[in-house]
Write a protein that holds these residues in place. Structure first.
Motif, mmCIF file in Angstrom:
data_model
loop_
_atom_site.group_PDB
_atom_site.id
_atom_site.type_symbol
_atom_site.label_atom_id
_atom_site.label_comp_id
_atom_site.label_asym_id
_atom_site.label_seq_id
_atom_site.Cartn_x
_atom_site.Cartn_y
_atom_site.Cartn_z
ATOM 1 N N GLY A 37 50.933 45.078 -3.323
ATOM 2 C CA GLY A 37 52.301 45.039 -2.819
ATOM 3 C C GLY A 37 52.437 44.830 -1.328
ATOM 4 N N ALA A 38 51.324 44.629 -0.617
ATOM 5 C CA ALA A 38 51.428 44.427 0.834
ATOM 6 C C ALA A 38 51.997 43.042 1.128
ATOM 7 C CB ALA A 38 50.061 44.582 1.494
ATOM 8 N N SER A 39 52.810 42.958 2.195
ATOM 9 C CA SER A 39 53.291 41.650 2.626
ATOM 10 C C SER A 39 52.679 41.239 3.963
ATOM 11 C CB SER A 39 54.821 41.636 2.714
ATOM 12 O OG SER A 39 55.296 42.693 3.522
ATOM 13 N N LEU A 40 52.100 42.189 4.687
ATOM 14 C CA LEU A 40 51.430 41.889 5.956
ATOM 15 C C LEU A 40 50.008 42.420 5.893
ATOM 16 C CD1 LEU A 40 54.252 42.855 8.491
ATOM 17 C CD2 LEU A 40 53.607 40.559 7.744
ATOM 18 N N GLU A 41 49.064 41.660 6.458
ATOM 19 C CA GLU A 41 47.663 42.058 6.315
ATOM 20 C C GLU A 41 47.208 43.044 7.389
ATOM 21 O OE1 GLU A 41 45.341 38.488 6.522
ATOM 22 O OE2 GLU A 41 45.622 38.262 8.689
ATOM 23 N N HIS A 42 47.874 43.085 8.529
ATOM 24 C CA HIS A 42 47.510 44.019 9.600
ATOM 25 C C HIS A 42 47.544 45.450 9.035
ATOM 26 C CE1 HIS A 42 47.790 44.947 14.135
ATOM 27 N NE2 HIS A 42 47.650 46.116 13.516
ATOM 28 N N VAL A 43 46.478 46.220 9.251
ATOM 29 C CA VAL A 43 46.391 47.544 8.620
ATOM 30 C C VAL A 43 47.609 48.401 8.968
ATOM 31 C CG1 VAL A 43 43.925 47.869 8.205
ATOM 32 C CG2 VAL A 43 44.861 48.272 10.497
ATOM 33 N N HIS A 44 48.265 48.863 7.937
ATOM 34 C CA HIS A 44 49.440 49.707 8.133
ATOM 35 C C HIS A 44 49.696 50.492 6.856
ATOM 36 C CE1 HIS A 44 51.232 46.312 5.944
ATOM 37 N NE2 HIS A 44 52.273 47.087 5.663
ATOM 38 N N SER A 45 50.466 51.537 6.998
ATOM 39 C CA SER A 45 50.975 52.247 5.825
ATOM 40 C C SER A 45 52.448 52.523 6.084
ATOM 41 C CB SER A 45 50.168 53.525 5.554
ATOM 42 O OG SER A 45 50.092 54.319 6.710
ATOM 43 N N GLN A 46 53.080 53.197 5.175
ATOM 44 C CA GLN A 46 54.507 53.465 5.308
ATOM 45 C C GLN A 46 54.772 54.946 5.102
ATOM 46 O OE1 GLN A 46 57.059 50.341 3.366
ATOM 47 N NE2 GLN A 46 55.086 49.524 2.701
ATOM 48 N N LEU A 47 55.812 55.415 5.733
ATOM 49 C CA LEU A 47 56.173 56.825 5.634
ATOM 50 C C LEU A 47 57.651 56.865 5.246
ATOM 51 C CD1 LEU A 47 54.994 59.486 8.182
ATOM 52 C CD2 LEU A 47 57.296 59.557 7.240
ATOM 53 N N VAL A 48 57.936 57.497 4.123
ATOM 54 C CA VAL A 48 59.304 57.527 3.607
ATOM 55 C C VAL A 48 59.733 58.973 3.394
ATOM 56 C CG1 VAL A 48 60.745 57.023 1.602
ATOM 57 C CG2 VAL A 48 59.285 55.239 2.524
ATOM 58 N N GLY A 49 60.913 59.310 3.899
ATOM 59 C CA GLY A 49 61.530 60.600 3.623
ATOM 60 C C GLY A 49 62.811 60.379 2.831
ATOM 61 N N LEU A 50 63.011 61.147 1.784
ATOM 62 C CA LEU A 50 64.176 60.978 0.907
ATOM 63 C C LEU A 50 65.052 62.232 0.965
ATOM 64 C CD1 LEU A 50 62.397 59.508 -2.263
ATOM 65 C CD2 LEU A 50 63.501 58.246 -0.390
#
Ligand SMILES: [Zn+2]
Ligand SMILES: [Zn+2]
Length: 348
Positions: free
Chosen positions: A180-193
Protein backbone atom coordinates in the motif's frame (compact mmCIF):
# COMPACT_ATOMS: atom_id res chain seq x y z
CA UNK A 1 7.98 29.04 -2.35
CA UNK A 2 6.81 26.15 -4.54
CA UNK A 3 3.06 25.56 -4.50
CA UNK A 4 3.30 22.01 -3.25
CA UNK A 5 1.87 22.56 0.24
CA UNK A 6 -1.32 24.04 -1.16
CA UNK A 7 -4.38 22.05 -0.10
CA UNK A 8 -5.22 19.12 -2.38
CA UNK A 9 -7.52 20.05 -5.24
CA UNK A 10 -10.38 17.88 -4.02
CA UNK A 11 -12.48 19.99 -1.65
CA UNK A 12 -14.03 17.12 0.32
CA UNK A 13 -12.96 16.67 3.91
CA UNK A 14 -12.73 13.01 4.92
CA UNK A 15 -15.86 11.43 6.34
CA UNK A 16 -16.52 8.30 8.39
CA UNK A 17 -19.25 5.97 7.15
CA UNK A 18 -20.80 2.99 8.92
CA UNK A 19 -22.74 0.24 7.21
CA UNK A 20 -24.91 -1.14 10.05
CA UNK A 21 -25.72 -4.47 8.40
CA UNK A 22 -22.13 -5.24 7.52
CA UNK A 23 -20.86 -3.72 10.81
CA UNK A 24 -18.26 -2.01 8.66
CA UNK A 25 -16.60 1.39 8.97
CA UNK A 26 -15.13 3.15 5.95
CA UNK A 27 -13.13 6.37 5.92
CA UNK A 28 -14.02 8.15 2.70
CA UNK A 29 -11.11 10.42 1.73
CA UNK A 30 -11.46 11.29 -1.98
CA UNK A 31 -8.50 13.66 -1.94
CA UNK A 32 -6.16 10.74 -1.30
CA UNK A 33 -6.67 9.73 -4.93
CA UNK A 34 -4.52 12.74 -5.78
CA UNK A 35 -1.49 11.51 -3.86
CA UNK A 36 1.64 11.49 -5.98
CA UNK A 37 3.52 8.22 -6.33
CA UNK A 38 7.02 7.10 -7.15
CA UNK A 39 6.19 3.41 -6.76
CA UNK A 40 4.50 1.14 -9.25
CA UNK A 41 1.63 -1.17 -8.48
CA UNK A 42 -1.62 -0.39 -6.77
CA UNK A 43 0.01 1.97 -4.24
CA UNK A 44 -2.96 1.77 -1.93
CA UNK A 45 -5.43 3.15 -4.41
CA UNK A 46 -3.37 6.17 -5.41
CA UNK A 47 -4.01 7.28 -8.96
CA UNK A 48 -2.34 10.64 -8.57
CA UNK A 49 0.52 12.03 -10.61
CA UNK A 50 3.94 10.46 -10.84
CA UNK A 51 6.21 12.26 -8.46
CA UNK A 52 8.68 14.87 -9.58
CA UNK A 53 11.32 14.53 -6.87
CA UNK A 54 10.85 13.14 -3.38
CA UNK A 55 9.03 15.35 -0.84
CA UNK A 56 10.57 13.50 2.11
CA UNK A 57 14.26 14.12 1.30
CA UNK A 58 16.26 16.72 3.21
CA UNK A 59 16.17 19.96 1.23
CA UNK A 60 12.53 19.40 0.22
CA UNK A 61 11.01 20.37 3.58
CA UNK A 62 8.91 23.04 1.84
CA UNK A 63 6.95 20.25 0.16
CA UNK A 64 5.45 19.01 3.41
CA UNK A 65 3.70 20.91 6.20
CA UNK A 66 6.05 22.04 8.99
CA UNK A 67 7.27 19.29 11.33
CA UNK A 68 5.46 18.72 14.61
CA UNK A 69 8.48 16.84 16.00
CA UNK A 70 12.01 16.22 14.78
CA UNK A 71 15.14 14.42 15.85
CA UNK A 72 17.30 15.88 17.04
CA UNK A 73 15.06 18.51 18.64
CA UNK A 74 17.77 21.15 18.24
CA UNK A 75 16.81 22.98 15.04
CA UNK A 76 20.38 24.13 14.58
CA UNK A 77 21.34 20.53 13.79
CA UNK A 78 20.27 18.82 10.55
CA UNK A 79 17.31 16.54 11.17
CA UNK A 80 17.60 12.76 11.00
CA UNK A 81 13.88 11.99 11.26
CA UNK A 82 10.76 14.14 11.50
CA UNK A 83 7.01 13.87 11.95
CA UNK A 84 4.86 16.06 9.69
CA UNK A 85 1.10 16.34 9.18
CA UNK A 86 -0.08 14.20 6.26
CA UNK A 87 -1.06 16.34 3.26
CA UNK A 88 -3.67 13.70 2.31
CA UNK A 89 -5.19 12.74 5.65
CA UNK A 90 -7.88 10.13 6.29
CA UNK A 91 -9.03 12.21 9.29
CA UNK A 92 -8.90 15.90 9.99
CA UNK A 93 -8.69 17.97 13.10
CA UNK A 94 -11.71 19.99 14.16
CA UNK A 95 -13.89 20.84 17.14
CA UNK A 96 -15.22 17.88 19.12
CA UNK A 97 -18.31 16.37 17.53
CA UNK A 98 -21.51 17.16 19.40
CA UNK A 99 -24.72 15.34 18.65
CA UNK A 100 -23.14 13.15 16.01
CA UNK A 101 -23.25 9.44 16.70
CA UNK A 102 -19.92 8.00 17.73
CA UNK A 103 -19.10 4.39 16.89
CA UNK A 104 -19.04 3.56 20.61
CA UNK A 105 -22.63 4.68 20.99
CA UNK A 106 -23.82 1.79 18.90
CA UNK A 107 -22.70 -0.77 21.46
CA UNK A 108 -24.44 0.70 24.48
CA UNK A 109 -27.67 1.29 22.62
CA UNK A 110 -27.73 5.08 22.95
CA UNK A 111 -27.91 5.34 19.18
CA UNK A 112 -30.05 3.11 16.98
CA UNK A 113 -27.57 0.42 15.88
CA UNK A 114 -29.46 -0.08 12.62
CA UNK A 115 -28.79 3.49 11.61
CA UNK A 116 -26.24 4.12 8.91
CA UNK A 117 -23.73 6.72 10.02
CA UNK A 118 -21.98 9.45 8.12
CA UNK A 119 -20.04 12.09 9.98
CA UNK A 120 -16.78 14.03 9.76
CA UNK A 121 -13.74 11.81 10.20
CA UNK A 122 -11.93 13.45 13.09
CA UNK A 123 -8.45 12.83 14.36
CA UNK A 124 -4.77 13.28 13.56
CA UNK A 125 -2.86 11.85 10.61
CA UNK A 126 0.91 12.32 10.48
CA UNK A 127 3.75 11.00 8.35
CA UNK A 128 6.90 9.80 10.11
CA UNK A 129 9.80 10.53 7.76
CA UNK A 130 12.33 8.03 9.04
CA UNK A 131 15.48 9.29 7.32
CA UNK A 132 16.73 12.52 5.77
CA UNK A 133 18.42 10.65 2.92
CA UNK A 134 16.44 8.85 0.22
CA UNK A 135 16.61 5.37 1.77
CA UNK A 136 14.11 2.73 0.74
CA UNK A 137 14.51 0.22 3.58
CA UNK A 138 14.78 0.64 7.32
CA UNK A 139 17.81 -1.67 7.16
CA UNK A 140 19.78 1.19 5.59
CA UNK A 141 19.15 3.43 8.64
CA UNK A 142 21.89 3.48 11.27
CA UNK A 143 20.75 1.52 14.35
CA UNK A 144 21.05 4.55 16.66
CA UNK A 145 19.03 6.72 14.26
CA UNK A 146 16.43 3.96 13.97
CA UNK A 147 16.04 3.91 17.76
CA UNK A 148 15.58 7.67 17.56
CA UNK A 149 12.65 7.17 15.14
CA UNK A 150 10.83 5.00 17.66
CA UNK A 151 11.55 7.46 20.47
CA UNK A 152 10.04 10.18 18.27
CA UNK A 153 6.91 8.07 17.65
CA UNK A 154 6.55 7.38 21.37
CA UNK A 155 6.84 11.09 22.08
CA UNK A 156 4.19 11.99 19.50
CA UNK A 157 1.81 9.34 20.85
CA UNK A 158 2.32 10.73 24.37
CA UNK A 159 1.36 14.18 23.05
CA UNK A 160 -1.85 12.76 21.56
CA UNK A 161 -2.63 10.90 24.82
CA UNK A 162 -2.57 14.21 26.69
CA UNK A 163 -5.00 16.01 24.38
CA UNK A 164 -8.22 14.37 25.52
CA UNK A 165 -9.95 14.46 22.12
CA UNK A 166 -8.01 11.51 20.70
CA UNK A 167 -9.34 8.17 21.90
CA UNK A 168 -6.75 5.84 20.42
CA UNK A 169 -3.75 6.04 18.13
CA UNK A 170 -1.44 3.82 16.15
CA UNK A 171 1.77 3.88 14.15
CA UNK A 172 1.71 1.80 10.99
CA UNK A 173 4.03 1.12 8.10
CA UNK A 174 3.33 0.19 4.50
CA UNK A 175 6.62 -1.02 3.02
CA UNK A 176 6.45 -1.58 -0.73
CA UNK A 177 3.67 -1.06 -3.23
CA UNK A 178 2.10 -4.47 -2.50
CA UNK A 179 1.68 -3.24 1.07
CA UNK A 180 0.00 0.00 0.00
CA UNK A 181 2.95 2.41 -0.07
CA UNK A 182 2.84 5.22 -2.61
CA UNK A 183 6.28 6.69 -1.86
CA UNK A 184 9.47 4.66 -1.55
CA UNK A 185 11.36 6.97 0.86
CA UNK A 186 11.29 5.17 4.24
CA UNK A 187 8.35 6.43 6.23
CA UNK A 188 5.48 5.30 8.39
CA UNK A 189 2.24 6.92 9.43
CA UNK A 190 0.76 7.86 12.76
CA UNK A 191 -3.01 8.10 13.10
CA UNK A 192 -5.09 9.17 16.09
CA UNK A 193 -8.86 8.60 16.02
CA UNK A 194 -11.73 9.89 18.13
CA UNK A 195 -13.01 6.36 18.60
CA UNK A 196 -11.55 2.93 19.29
CA UNK A 197 -11.64 0.88 16.07
CA UNK A 198 -13.37 -2.51 15.95
CA UNK A 199 -10.23 -4.65 15.68
CA UNK A 200 -8.82 -3.16 18.86
CA UNK A 201 -12.14 -3.38 20.69
CA UNK A 202 -12.29 -7.07 19.82
CA UNK A 203 -8.74 -7.61 21.13
CA UNK A 204 -9.58 -5.71 24.33
CA UNK A 205 -12.72 -7.77 24.85
CA UNK A 206 -10.76 -11.00 24.45
CA UNK A 207 -8.15 -9.81 26.94
CA UNK A 208 -10.86 -8.70 29.39
CA UNK A 209 -12.27 -12.25 29.28
CA UNK A 210 -8.85 -13.85 29.79
CA UNK A 211 -6.49 -11.82 31.97
CA UNK A 212 -3.72 -14.39 31.46
CA UNK A 213 -4.10 -14.48 27.69
CA UNK A 214 -0.98 -12.53 26.78
CA UNK A 215 1.19 -14.33 29.33
CA UNK A 216 0.05 -17.63 27.87
CA UNK A 217 0.69 -16.33 24.34
CA UNK A 218 4.33 -15.75 25.25
CA UNK A 219 4.66 -18.99 27.27
CA UNK A 220 3.15 -21.05 24.45
CA UNK A 221 5.49 -19.42 21.94
CA UNK A 222 8.44 -20.48 24.09
CA UNK A 223 7.28 -24.07 24.53
CA UNK A 224 6.30 -24.56 20.90
CA UNK A 225 9.39 -23.07 19.30
CA UNK A 226 7.81 -19.88 17.95
CA UNK A 227 10.17 -17.34 19.54
CA UNK A 228 12.20 -15.54 16.88
CA UNK A 229 14.31 -13.25 19.09
CA UNK A 230 14.34 -11.41 22.39
CA UNK A 231 15.65 -7.98 23.38
CA UNK A 232 15.46 -6.77 26.96
CA UNK A 233 11.87 -7.22 28.14
CA UNK A 234 10.52 -7.63 24.60
CA UNK A 235 10.07 -10.76 22.53
CA UNK A 236 9.38 -11.33 18.83
CA UNK A 237 7.22 -14.38 18.18
CA UNK A 238 5.39 -16.03 15.34
CA UNK A 239 1.76 -15.93 16.53
CA UNK A 240 -0.20 -19.17 16.83
CA UNK A 241 -2.42 -18.41 13.82
CA UNK A 242 -0.37 -16.31 11.37
CA UNK A 243 -2.35 -14.89 8.46
CA UNK A 244 0.64 -14.86 6.13
CA UNK A 245 3.84 -16.91 6.03
CA UNK A 246 6.48 -15.36 8.32
CA UNK A 247 4.05 -13.08 10.19
CA UNK A 248 5.46 -11.97 13.55
CA UNK A 249 4.39 -10.06 16.64
CA UNK A 250 6.64 -8.09 18.99
CA UNK A 251 5.42 -7.49 22.53
CA UNK A 252 6.60 -6.93 26.09
CA UNK A 253 6.78 -10.04 28.25
CA UNK A 254 5.06 -8.17 31.09
CA UNK A 255 1.70 -6.37 30.98
CA UNK A 256 1.96 -2.84 29.54
CA UNK A 257 -1.09 -1.07 28.15
CA UNK A 258 0.56 1.81 26.33
CA UNK A 259 3.65 2.01 24.17
CA UNK A 260 3.68 5.76 24.69
CA UNK A 261 4.39 5.12 28.38
CA UNK A 262 7.18 2.62 27.68
CA UNK A 263 10.60 2.96 29.30
CA UNK A 264 13.39 4.17 26.99
CA UNK A 265 14.96 0.70 27.14
CA UNK A 266 11.76 -0.88 25.86
CA UNK A 267 11.51 1.66 23.03
CA UNK A 268 15.09 0.85 22.04
CA UNK A 269 14.32 -2.87 22.25
CA UNK A 270 11.36 -2.41 19.91
CA UNK A 271 13.60 -0.58 17.44
CA UNK A 272 16.20 -3.35 17.62
CA UNK A 273 13.61 -6.12 17.18
CA UNK A 274 11.84 -4.45 14.25
CA UNK A 275 15.21 -4.11 12.57
CA UNK A 276 16.11 -7.72 13.30
CA UNK A 277 12.77 -9.13 12.14
CA UNK A 278 12.85 -7.15 8.89
CA UNK A 279 16.44 -8.27 8.29
CA UNK A 280 15.50 -11.92 8.85
CA UNK A 281 12.39 -11.55 6.69
CA UNK A 282 14.51 -10.03 3.94
CA UNK A 283 16.96 -12.92 4.27
CA UNK A 284 14.22 -15.53 3.87
CA UNK A 285 12.10 -13.62 1.33
CA UNK A 286 14.33 -10.94 -0.25
CA UNK A 287 12.52 -7.69 -0.96
CA UNK A 288 9.31 -8.83 0.74
CA UNK A 289 6.74 -6.06 1.14
CA UNK A 290 5.20 -5.85 4.58
CA UNK A 291 2.91 -3.90 6.87
CA UNK A 292 3.25 -3.34 10.55
CA UNK A 293 1.01 -1.64 13.04
CA UNK A 294 1.07 -0.82 16.72
CA UNK A 295 -1.82 -1.92 18.88
CA UNK A 296 -2.06 -0.26 22.24
CA UNK A 297 -4.92 0.34 24.66
CA UNK A 298 -7.19 3.38 24.29
CA UNK A 299 -5.96 6.56 25.91
CA UNK A 300 -7.04 7.32 29.48
CA UNK A 301 -10.68 8.37 29.65
CA UNK A 302 -11.65 6.42 26.54
CA UNK A 303 -12.60 3.02 27.87
CA UNK A 304 -12.09 0.80 30.85
CA UNK A 305 -8.50 -0.32 31.55
CA UNK A 306 -7.90 -3.98 30.72
CA UNK A 307 -5.43 -5.53 33.19
CA UNK A 308 -3.14 -7.97 31.47
CA UNK A 309 -3.17 -6.13 28.16
CA UNK A 310 0.17 -5.96 26.32
CA UNK A 311 0.78 -3.38 23.61
CA UNK A 312 2.21 -5.10 20.56
CA UNK A 313 3.48 -4.55 17.05
CA UNK A 314 2.10 -6.91 14.40
CA UNK A 315 4.33 -7.37 11.34
CA UNK A 316 2.54 -8.84 8.34
CA UNK A 317 4.58 -9.78 5.25
CA UNK A 318 2.62 -9.49 2.02
CA UNK A 319 3.81 -12.69 0.41
CA UNK A 320 0.41 -13.99 -0.67
CA UNK A 321 -2.67 -12.09 -1.85
CA UNK A 322 -5.77 -11.79 0.23
CA UNK A 323 -8.43 -13.47 -1.89
CA UNK A 324 -12.12 -14.35 -1.95
CA UNK A 325 -11.98 -16.78 0.96
CA UNK A 326 -10.52 -14.14 3.26
CA UNK A 327 -13.18 -11.57 2.32
CA UNK A 328 -15.99 -14.14 2.40
CA UNK A 329 -15.18 -15.60 5.78
CA UNK A 330 -12.93 -13.22 7.69
CA UNK A 331 -10.59 -16.22 8.00
CA UNK A 332 -7.22 -16.64 6.34
CA UNK A 333 -5.40 -19.42 4.55
CA UNK A 334 -1.66 -19.79 5.03
CA UNK A 335 0.78 -22.43 3.87
CA UNK A 336 3.60 -22.31 6.40
CA UNK A 337 3.25 -23.86 9.89
CA UNK A 338 4.10 -21.23 12.52
CA UNK A 339 6.94 -23.16 14.20
CA UNK A 340 8.60 -23.69 10.80
CA UNK A 341 8.25 -20.00 10.09
CA UNK A 342 9.91 -19.17 13.41
CA UNK A 343 12.79 -21.55 12.68
CA UNK A 344 13.30 -19.89 9.28
CA UNK A 345 13.31 -16.44 10.87
CA UNK A 346 15.77 -17.56 13.56
CA UNK A 347 18.07 -18.58 10.77
CA UNK A 348 18.14 -22.11 12.09
ZN1 LIG B 1 13.43 10.88 -0.58
ZN1 LIG C 1 -3.30 -6.62 17.77
Amino acid sequence: MPPSIDPPRHPSAPTLHRDPLAARFVFLAPQRAERPSDLGGDAGGSCGPRLDGCPFCAGHEHRTPPAVLRAPADEATPWRSRIVPNRYPVVHEGPPLRGDPSPQDHDDGSVDPSEAMRRPARGVHDVVVEAARHLTTILAIEPAAWREVWHLCRQRLACLADRGDVAWATVFKNSGSAAGASLEHVHSQLVGLDFVPPVVRAELAAAADDAAGYRRLVDDARTSGRVVAEAGRLVAIVPPAPRQPLETCILPTVPAAHFHAAEPADVAALADLTRLVVARLDGVAPGANYNWWLHQAPFAGHGEPVPGWHWHLEILPRLASFAGFEFATGCHISTLPPAEAAAMLRGG
